[in-house]
Every structure is written in structure tokens, then in C-alpha cells.
Design an enzyme around this catalytic site. Structure first.
Site, short mmCIF file in Angstrom:
data_model
loop_
_atom_site.label_atom_id
_atom_site.label_comp_id
_atom_site.label_asym_id
_atom_site.label_seq_id
_atom_site.Cartn_x
_atom_site.Cartn_y
_atom_site.Cartn_z
N GLY A 95 13.86 14.79 28.29
CA GLY A 95 14.84 13.74 28.53
C GLY A 95 14.25 12.35 28.68
NE ARG A 153 31.94 -2.23 39.26
CZ ARG A 153 32.70 -1.26 38.77
NH1 ARG A 153 33.96 -1.17 39.14
NH2 ARG A 153 32.21 -0.39 37.91
CG HIS A 187 31.50 -7.97 39.80
ND1 HIS A 187 32.83 -7.80 39.49
CD2 HIS A 187 31.41 -7.74 41.14
CE1 HIS A 187 33.51 -7.50 40.58
NE2 HIS A 187 32.67 -7.45 41.59
CG ASP A 226 40.62 -7.85 42.86
OD1 ASP A 226 40.17 -8.99 42.58
OD2 ASP A 226 40.13 -6.82 42.38
CE LYS A 249 42.52 -3.94 44.95
NZ LYS A 249 41.63 -3.36 43.96
C1 R5P Z 1 36.68 -5.70 41.36
O1 R5P Z 1 36.08 -6.40 42.13
C2 R5P Z 1 36.56 -5.86 39.89
O2 R5P Z 1 36.82 -7.18 39.49
C3 R5P Z 1 37.51 -4.93 39.15
O3 R5P Z 1 38.84 -5.27 39.50
C4 R5P Z 1 37.29 -3.51 39.50
O4 R5P Z 1 35.94 -3.24 39.66
C5 R5P Z 1 37.87 -2.65 38.44
O5 R5P Z 1 37.67 -1.32 38.79
P1 R5P Z 1 38.78 -0.24 38.49
O6 R5P Z 1 39.21 -0.42 37.07
O7 R5P Z 1 38.09 1.07 38.72
O8 R5P Z 1 39.90 -0.47 39.45
#
Ligand code: R5P
Length: 370
Positions: A95, A153, A187, A226, A249
Site C-alpha cells: 500500500g 476544518r 475553509h 451558518d 444553527k
Molecule cells: C462549515 O463550517 C462549512 O462551511 C460547511 O458548511 C460544512 O463543513 C459542510 O459540511 P456538511 O456538508 O457535512 O454539513
């Protein structure tokens, strides 16, 4: 696997005294000339195509075997009017990733294009060992072009005894030997500071905005699914001359800050991962009277239950870019993929010629269908 193959292939292979790749029944196989016969030595290998320019600089791309159609890096190459060269990425039986650059790159200006999308760890290690291979092959400069930066993230210690993996990955890329990084819609913009080498951070918004301008949606409100996406959404609202709302949220309850009743809603996010955030946000704005819902997100990770959620969500159209290839089984009539190849190609040219990258954002770029 040690399978005899056709005479035609044998002849061609032996004449060329080299290895060759063949697609058959959906499987990619690597052949080499061995003991007078062409033998299959590897299946499920992935090829790496390298794009190079007459003056001696390269754009490297990985071609995933599952993907049919053009990849982002191929589109970048087309835009730059450069041709594809050869390199190889394969797996040892245990692998381990093994890489070989199949052409001379001494003194070359390398642009290695690799998103660290799923399978994230495989793609990350490929990126690292490719960088190392280029460094040891005496490339002059290596730019890691990372259209989608995975691990982004995990950028802070929000509880005890957890890593800051986004920083660790940045360290690994730097230690491997990258001289610069070119990334798109990180991000969080401050991830640039995790690197101690120059980072050019681009936004897909000129490409996405242009698409929605052409659609000319009436009574448009841009909605952040969000609070974390509100800055991104505000930028889109400004460019599109639209209203702005934010979905707040909470664990159980969803509040929508701003008016969406009777409006056409455009949800904006940096990525669709499992699709949970946008599916909930789409339902929340529909319940509050939104007429139609569109969604735009740069990175189509589309993992886990994402497709199931998108299929059911009250969304008219989902617009993503080609920073991550969308495999055939995830393609849908409602899913529109815009290409960021021209944007990345222009920036690669500017980096190569040591010209300003930020000035590019003043220029409108055509979106090209992916
Ligand atoms: C959050 O902080 C990001 O901007 C996205 O909204 C999030 O990571 C998306 O993840 P999912 O599609 O699993 O809700």
C-alpha cells in the site's frame, strides 16, 4: 498479477522498451516489458500526467482512474496551451505510495496540481512524495497547487487533547519541499498563516458570480447556511446586488436572520461535505416562504449521505466547481459544475512570470462548463 497480453501490445511495448498503461473493462493496468513479453505488473494504478511548456516549466496532474472526462489540470493545460507529459504514481503491494517522474525536470518551474480530497490521506501522501521526487530531481521551484485543501476544518484546539491538523499538514507540505502554495477558497483565510512559505489564496467567486449574473434570478437573497459562512455570503450578496440573510444553527432550532419570504434564495458555502448543513438550511428558508432555492459551493466533497440529502433537498440547482472531480455516479441534472481552470491557469502564468496575482481579481473571467 502476471498476465500475458496481446501480441500487438507486446510488439509496441518491446519496440518502445518502456512501460505502458492500458484501460480495459474499467480497470487501469500498467504493463512492462519483461522476459520478452508484456506483463501486467500493476492494476488500480493511477497515472500522473505532467503538462509542460516549451520553455521548460511543468504543470503536474494526477489522473484518477475512476474519473471519465476531463480533469481540472487537463483544462488548465488546455488554457495554457501546454501538452501533457508523463509521470507515474503507483502502490507497492503493502500500500505504500511510489512515485516516479518520467521526464527530466532539472531546473524546471513545477506546478503540481493535487487536491487533498477523498481519499484524503492517499491524496495527501501522493502530494508529499511527489514534491519530494521533484525536489530530488533538482526542480528549480515547486508550487503545490491545492485546489481543495483537506484537513482545513481542523484548524484550532476547540477541546482538550486534540491536534491542529491543518497546521500539521501545512508543515508536512513545507517540509516535503514545496516553495509556494496556490489554494482556492480555503475553509478559513487565516490558514495561509499556517505556512511559512508564500501562499496565493484565490476565490472561486468571480466564476460563480458570473454564472449567477447570467441567470439573472429575480428578487435574490444570498443566504449563509451558518454563521461561519456569513462573510463569504456577504461578498456574494455585494457582487450580485442581492439581499443577505443568515441561518443561525442552534442544536434543535434554526433561526433565519433576515427576510427570505417570497424571495429567490442563493445558499452560499465553501464546501458540501455530507450535505447536512445545506439540506437543513434549504428546508429552513423554504419553511419561511422562500420561492426557490439555489446553492453554490466551491468544493464538491459529496461524501457519506450527501447525494441522498441533495436528491431530497428542496433545491432547484446546485452549483459547484471542479476543484474536486465529481464521479459519474454523483452527477445529476440539477448539479452544475463550473470550471476554475482558467482562473488557476491565469494565476499559474502570473506566478511563473513573477507578475501580480491580486490584479487578476479585477478581471472578469468566463466560466467554462466542466
Ligand atoms: C462549515 O463550517 C462549512 O462551511 C460547511 O458548511 C460544512 O463543513 C459542510 O459540511 P456538511 O456538508 O457535512 O454539513
Amino acid at each position: 498479477i502476471d498476465t500475458d497480453v496481446t501480441t500487438a501490445l507486446n510488439t509496441r511495448l518491446l519496440e518502445r522498451c518502456t512501460s505502458s498503461y492500458e484501460y480495459g473493462l474499467g480497470v487501469l493496468q500498467r504493463f512492462v516489458a519483461r522476459e520478452g513479453h508484456a506483463r501486467v505488473v500493476q492494476t488500480h494504478v493511477e497515472t500522473v500526467d505532467c503538462v509542460y511548456y516549451a520553455l521548460g516549466w511543468w504543470v503536474m496532474v494526477k489522473r484518477s482512474e475512476f474519473k471519465k472526462g476531463k480533469l481540472l489540470a487537463e483544462r488548465i493545460a488546455e488554457h495554457l496551451n501546454v501538452r501533457l507529459g508523463e509521470a507515474t504514481v503507483e502502490r507497492f503491494p503493502d500500500g505504500e505510495v511510489h512515485v516516479r517522474i518520467d521526464e527530466d525536470v532539472r531546473g524546471a518551474d513545477i506546478f503540481l496540481v493535487q487536491s487533498t480530497c477523498p481519499p484524503v490521506n492517499e491524496n495527501l501522501v501522493e502530494l508529499l512524495v511527489m514534491i519530494d521526487a521533484f525536489k530530488r530531481a533538482s526542480a528549480e521551484r515547486i508550487t503545490a497547487v491545492i485546489p481543495y485543501y483537506g484537513y482545513a476544518r481542523q484548524d484550532r484546539k476547540d477541546e482538550g487533547r486534540v491536534p491542529i491538523s491543518a497546521k500539521l499538514v501545512a508543515n508536512m507540505i513545507t517540509t516535503a519541499g514545496a516553495d509556494r502554495v496556490l489554494a482556492l477558497d480555503l475553509h478559513a483565510a487565516q490558514l495561509q498563516g499556517f505556512f511559512d512559505i508564500p501562499v496565493d489564496h484565490l476565490y472561486a467567486s468571480p466564476v460563480v458570480t458570473r454564472y449567477f449574473r447570467r441567470l439573472d434570478l429575480p428578487e435574490l437573497t444570498v443566504v449563509a447556511p451558518d454563521v461561519g459562512s456569513s462573510k463569504l455570503a456577504r461578498g456574494y450578496a455585494k457582487r450580485l446586488g442581492a439581499g443577505l440573510a443568515i441561518v443561525d444553527k442552534q442544536t434543535e432550532v434554526m433561526n433565519v436572520i433576515g427576510d427570505v419570504k417570497g424571495r429567490t434564495v442563493l445558499l452560499i458555502d465553501d464546501m458540501i461535505s455530507t450535505g447536512g448543513s445545506i439540506a437543513m438550511a434549504a428546508s429552513a428558508v423554504r419553511e419561511r416562504g422562500a420561492k426557490e432555492v439555489f446553492l453554490a459551493a466551491t468544493h464538491a466533497i459529496l461524501c457519506g449521505p450527501a447525494m441522498e440529502r441533495l436528491d431530497k433537498a428542496p433545491i432547484q440547482q446546485v452549483v459547484v466547481t471542479d476543484t474536486i472531480p465529481v464521479p459519474r455516479e454523483k452527477q445529476r441534472p440539477y448539479l452544475k459544475v463550473l470550471s476554475v481552470a482558467r482562473l488557476l491557469g491565469e494565476v499559474i502564468l502570473r506566478i511563473h512570470h513573477a507578475e501580480s496575482v491580486s490584479r487578476l481579481f479585477d478581471i472578469e473571467l468566463d466560466d467554462e462548463p466542466a
